[in-house]
Design a protein around this motif. Structure first.
Motif, PDB file in Angstrom:
ATOM      1  N   SER A 150       0.858  -1.180   0.000  1.00 32.58           N
ATOM      2  CA  SER A 150       0.000   0.000   0.000  1.00 32.58           C
ATOM      3  C   SER A 150       0.892   1.226   0.000  1.00 32.58           C
ATOM      4  CB  SER A 150      -0.914   0.017   1.235  1.00 32.58           C
ATOM      5  OG  SER A 150      -1.705  -1.138   1.296  1.00 32.58           O
ATOM      6  N   GLN A 151       0.545   2.212  -0.817  1.00 29.00           N
ATOM      7  CA  GLN A 151       1.388   3.399  -0.893  1.00 29.00           C
ATOM      8  C   GLN A 151       0.540   4.662  -1.054  1.00 29.00           C
ATOM      9  OE1 GLN A 151       3.276   1.786  -4.502  1.00 29.00           O
ATOM     10  NE2 GLN A 151       2.905   3.799  -5.461  1.00 29.00           N
ATOM     11  N   TYR A 152       1.162   5.797  -0.732  1.00 24.70           N
ATOM     12  CA  TYR A 152       0.475   7.081  -0.798  1.00 24.70           C
ATOM     13  C   TYR A 152       1.501   8.177  -1.041  1.00 24.70           C
ATOM     14  CZ  TYR A 152      -1.579  11.432   0.950  1.00 24.70           C
ATOM     15  OH  TYR A 152      -1.992  12.731   1.082  1.00 24.70           O
ATOM     16  N   SER A 153       1.150   9.095  -1.925  1.00 21.49           N
ATOM     17  CA  SER A 153       2.012  10.229  -2.208  1.00 21.49           C
ATOM     18  C   SER A 153       1.222  11.509  -1.980  1.00 21.49           C
ATOM     19  CB  SER A 153       2.510  10.174  -3.657  1.00 21.49           C
ATOM     20  OG  SER A 153       3.284  11.323  -3.956  1.00 21.49           O
ATOM     21  N   THR A 154       1.803  12.455  -1.259  1.00 15.21           N
ATOM     22  CA  THR A 154       1.112  13.719  -1.008  1.00 15.21           C
ATOM     23  C   THR A 154       1.043  14.572  -2.268  1.00 15.21           C
ATOM     24  OG1 THR A 154       3.157  14.821  -0.306  1.00 15.21           O
ATOM     25  CG2 THR A 154       1.832  13.755   1.401  1.00 15.21           C
ATOM     26  N   ASN A 155       2.045  14.416  -3.127  1.00 18.28           N
ATOM     27  CA  ASN A 155       2.120  15.175  -4.370  1.00 18.28           C
ATOM     28  C   ASN A 155       3.151  14.490  -5.251  1.00 18.28           C
ATOM     29  OD1 ASN A 155       2.581  16.984  -6.456  1.00 18.28           O
ATOM     30  ND2 ASN A 155       2.360  18.798  -5.149  1.00 18.28           N
ATOM     31  N   PRO A 156       2.751  13.990  -6.422  1.00 21.35           N
ATOM     32  CA  PRO A 156       3.695  13.239  -7.264  1.00 21.35           C
ATOM     33  C   PRO A 156       4.935  14.023  -7.659  1.00 21.35           C
ATOM     34  CG  PRO A 156       1.434  12.936  -8.019  1.00 21.35           C
ATOM     35  CD  PRO A 156       1.399  14.022  -6.976  1.00 21.35           C
ATOM     36  N   THR A 157       4.862  15.356  -7.637  1.00 22.29           N
ATOM     37  CA  THR A 157       6.028  16.164  -7.984  1.00 22.29           C
ATOM     38  C   THR A 157       6.453  16.994  -6.775  1.00 22.29           C
ATOM     39  OG1 THR A 157       4.577  17.904  -8.849  1.00 22.29           O
ATOM     40  CG2 THR A 157       5.405  16.283 -10.414  1.00 22.29           C
ATOM     41  N   GLY A 158       7.458  16.513  -6.095  1.00 17.48           N
ATOM     42  CA  GLY A 158       8.007  17.266  -4.970  1.00 17.48           C
ATOM     43  C   GLY A 158       7.330  17.036  -3.641  1.00 17.48           C
ATOM     44  N   GLY A 159       6.480  16.011  -3.546  1.00 16.37           N
ATOM     45  CA  GLY A 159       5.796  15.738  -2.287  1.00 16.37           C
ATOM     46  C   GLY A 159       6.509  14.683  -1.455  1.00 16.37           C
ATOM     47  N   LEU A 160       5.736  14.027  -0.615  1.00 12.27           N
ATOM     48  CA  LEU A 160       6.263  12.971   0.236  1.00 12.27           C
ATOM     49  C   LEU A 160       5.647  11.637  -0.175  1.00 12.27           C
ATOM     50  CD1 LEU A 160       6.021  14.833   3.638  1.00 12.27           C
ATOM     51  CD2 LEU A 160       8.118  14.317   2.399  1.00 12.27           C
ATOM     52  N   PHE A 161       6.401  10.578   0.039  1.00 10.04           N
ATOM     53  CA  PHE A 161       5.981   9.245  -0.372  1.00 10.04           C
ATOM     54  C   PHE A 161       5.965   8.326   0.846  1.00 10.04           C
ATOM     55  CE2 PHE A 161       7.009   4.933  -1.907  1.00 10.04           C
ATOM     56  CZ  PHE A 161       5.971   4.745  -2.822  1.00 10.04           C
ATOM     57  N   PHE A 162       4.895   7.545   0.968  1.00 18.01           N
ATOM     58  CA  PHE A 162       4.743   6.610   2.079  1.00 18.01           C
ATOM     59  C   PHE A 162       4.366   5.243   1.514  1.00 18.01           C
ATOM     60  CE2 PHE A 162       3.470  10.853   3.353  1.00 18.01           C
ATOM     61  CZ  PHE A 162       4.204  11.078   4.514  1.00 18.01           C
ATOM     62  N   ILE A 163       4.945   4.183   2.058  1.00 17.61           N
ATOM     63  CA  ILE A 163       4.610   2.841   1.587  1.00 17.61           C
ATOM     64  C   ILE A 163       4.718   1.834   2.727  1.00 17.61           C
ATOM     65  CG2 ILE A 163       6.977   2.333   0.826  1.00 17.61           C
ATOM     66  CD1 ILE A 163       5.680   0.804  -1.558  1.00 17.61           C
ATOM     67  N   ARG A 164       3.819   0.861   2.697  1.00 15.74           N
ATOM     68  CA  ARG A 164       3.848  -0.271   3.628  1.00 15.74           C
ATOM     69  C   ARG A 164       3.878  -1.550   2.801  1.00 15.74           C
ATOM     70  NH1 ARG A 164       0.023  -3.982   5.724  1.00 15.74           N
ATOM     71  NH2 ARG A 164       0.464  -4.678   7.874  1.00 15.74           N
ATOM     72  N   LEU A 165       4.837  -2.395   3.084  1.00 11.59           N
ATOM     73  CA  LEU A 165       4.986  -3.657   2.369  1.00 11.59           C
ATOM     74  C   LEU A 165       4.981  -4.816   3.355  1.00 11.59           C
ATOM     75  CD1 LEU A 165       7.903  -2.521   0.092  1.00 11.59           C
ATOM     76  CD2 LEU A 165       5.721  -3.293  -0.816  1.00 11.59           C
ATOM     77  N   VAL A 166       4.323  -5.894   2.965  1.00  8.56           N
ATOM     78  CA  VAL A 166       4.426  -7.157   3.690  1.00  8.56           C
ATOM     79  C   VAL A 166       4.997  -8.167   2.704  1.00  8.56           C
ATOM     80  CG1 VAL A 166       3.230  -8.921   5.023  1.00  8.56           C
ATOM     81  CG2 VAL A 166       2.372  -6.566   5.027  1.00  8.56           C
ATOM     82  N   PHE A 167       6.023  -8.877   3.117  1.00 10.62           N
ATOM     83  CA  PHE A 167       6.651  -9.821   2.198  1.00 10.62           C
ATOM     84  C   PHE A 167       7.077 -11.089   2.929  1.00 10.62           C
ATOM     85  CE2 PHE A 167       9.920  -6.901   3.708  1.00 10.62           C
ATOM     86  CZ  PHE A 167      10.958  -7.745   4.084  1.00 10.62           C
ATOM     87  N   GLU A 168       7.294 -12.126   2.150  1.00 16.79           N
ATOM     88  CA  GLU A 168       7.715 -13.415   2.684  1.00 16.79           C
ATOM     89  C   GLU A 168       9.169 -13.667   2.314  1.00 16.79           C
ATOM     90  OE1 GLU A 168       5.901 -17.896   3.231  1.00 16.79           O
ATOM     91  OE2 GLU A 168       5.055 -16.557   1.720  1.00 16.79           O
ATOM     92  N   ILE A 169       9.939 -14.127   3.277  1.00 16.42           N
ATOM     93  CA  ILE A 169      11.351 -14.444   3.065  1.00 16.42           C
ATOM     94  C   ILE A 169      11.449 -15.914   2.660  1.00 16.42           C
ATOM     95  CG2 ILE A 169      13.634 -14.507   4.131  1.00 16.42           C
ATOM     96  CD1 ILE A 169      12.541 -12.435   6.183  1.00 16.42           C
ATOM     97  N   LEU A 170      11.879 -16.152   1.422  1.00 19.84           N
ATOM     98  CA  LEU A 170      11.873 -17.511   0.891  1.00 19.84           C
ATOM     99  C   LEU A 170      13.211 -18.227   1.042  1.00 19.84           C
ATOM    100  CD1 LEU A 170       9.869 -16.818  -2.398  1.00 19.84           C
ATOM    101  CD2 LEU A 170       8.996 -17.561  -0.175  1.00 19.84           C
ATOM    102  N   GLU A 171      14.302 -17.468   1.161  1.00 20.87           N
ATOM    103  CA  GLU A 171      15.622 -18.082   1.280  1.00 20.87           C
ATOM    104  C   GLU A 171      15.989 -18.303   2.743  1.00 20.87           C
ATOM    105  OE1 GLU A 171      17.280 -19.168  -1.242  1.00 20.87           O
ATOM    106  OE2 GLU A 171      15.897 -18.335  -2.724  1.00 20.87           O
ATOM    107  N   PRO A 172      16.399 -19.497   3.119  1.00 16.76           N
ATOM    108  CA  PRO A 172      16.662 -19.798   4.542  1.00 16.76           C
ATOM    109  C   PRO A 172      17.806 -18.984   5.143  1.00 16.76           C
ATOM    110  CG  PRO A 172      17.362 -21.609   3.117  1.00 16.76           C
ATOM    111  CD  PRO A 172      16.579 -20.677   2.259  1.00 16.76           C
ATOM    112  N   GLN A 173      18.774 -18.548   4.310  1.00 17.41           N
ATOM    113  CA  GLN A 173      19.916 -17.815   4.846  1.00 17.41           C
ATOM    114  C   GLN A 173      19.619 -16.331   5.071  1.00 17.41           C
ATOM    115  OE1 GLN A 173      19.639 -18.893   1.789  1.00 17.41           O
ATOM    116  NE2 GLN A 173      20.402 -17.400   0.288  1.00 17.41           N
TER     117      GLN A 173
END
Length: 300
Positions: free
Chosen positions: A51-74
């Protein structure tokens, strides 16, 4: 801890032990998402939610939340943090990365009104709040029987204007002992000192029995009644040293009218308080909140 709750939490940890959450805020520019995705792909990780959000695509602030799975054991959370730092530096990111199974540890502070505390305990017991409730502290003894029935340690620490600093030191010693990282005020009717608040930035969640910024401070229902309001609300927010003015996490309202007494308003308001606080705590536990200045971005 209640054995059934402990079993639920252990099962959740096992199911999510290879998952992680990444929260980022930074100046907006091209290439941010590509850089993050490329890094995670190189590390053998699979993004399962974004999920992501930008206050202004040109010169604003960017926010993102990611959930991911770690597939490699190391690959571990530690190696991911080390590898991601150069990317974070390049984009001037504020960021936080933690394993989903790394549950937050909560302390609850309460006074004599128990409805918000009860709601959190019900939600926790039913598995909706993925957390360890390590202890409950109160300046009264009203909650003792309820709390201990859930197998949670209860501590009575009287607090008033005369001994507030001493009481807070005792509380902080308990937080350290139980490794608490989140404090929830469930109608804890004491003003926290600036030193206490500063020790836990963005870690203290409060429920205010008013639709802020209206009727801040004491006796909001009485003041709302005399004002003739048509809506009763509640606000959950992070605590700062500006009374009832911290970043707002969640709010809700219910309609009332001229036939409702002060008692009616309080009952209606308590219902709103319970649900608003439970949602705010849940979103905090799930790392759905990014704080920017005195506002929140909530990926709910």
């Amino acid at each position: 801890m209640n054995p059934s709750v402990a079993n639920q939490l252990n099962q959740y940890r096992d199911e999510r032990k290879k998952q992680a959450r990444l929260l980022i805020s930074c100046p907006d520019q091209t290439g941010i998402v590509a850089a993050i995705s490329h890094f995670l792909n190189e590390q053998g990780c699979n993004i399962i939610e974004s999920s992501q959000y930008s206050t202004n695509p040109t010169g604003g602030l960017f926010f993102i939340r990611l959930v991911f799975e770690i597939l490699e054991p190391q690959v571990t959370i530690s190696t991911l943090k080390n590898g991601f730092q150069p990317i974070a530096d390049n984009f001037a990111m504020k960021w936080d990365l933690r394993g989903v199974s790394d549950l937050k540890k909560i302390a609850i502070l309460v006074s004599k009104e128990l409805h918000c505390l009860q709601e959190l305990l019900w939600e926790w017991e039913s598995g909706h709040l993925k957390t360890e409730i390590k202890l409950v502290i109160s300046n009264h003894q009203d909650a003792k029987e309820l709390v201990e029935s859930y197998g949670i340690p209860f501590f009575w620490i009287p607090s008033n204007k005369e001994n507030r600093s001493e009481a807070e030191r005792e509380q902080q010693n308990l937080f350290k002992k139980y490794q608490v990282d989140t404090i929830v005020l469930t109608r804890y009717m004491q003003i926290l000192t600036p030193d206490f608040v500063s020790a836990y930035p963005n870690q203290i969640i409060n429920i205010h029995h008013s639709f802020l910024p209206a009727f801040i401070g004491a006796k909001p229902y009485e003041r709302a009644f005399h004002r003739g309001v048509k809506l009763i609300g509640a606000t959950s927010h992070y605590v700062t040293n500006d009374l009832d003015e911290g970043p707002i996490i969640e709010q809700d309202i219910m309609r009332v009218d001229h036939r409702d007494t002060i008692t009616d308003l309080k009952k209606i308001g308590q219902s709103v308080e319970r649900s608003v606080l439970a949602r705010a705590v849940k979103w905090h536990l799930e790392d759905r909140i990014i704080i920017h200045e005195n506002k929140t971005i909530v990926f709910n």
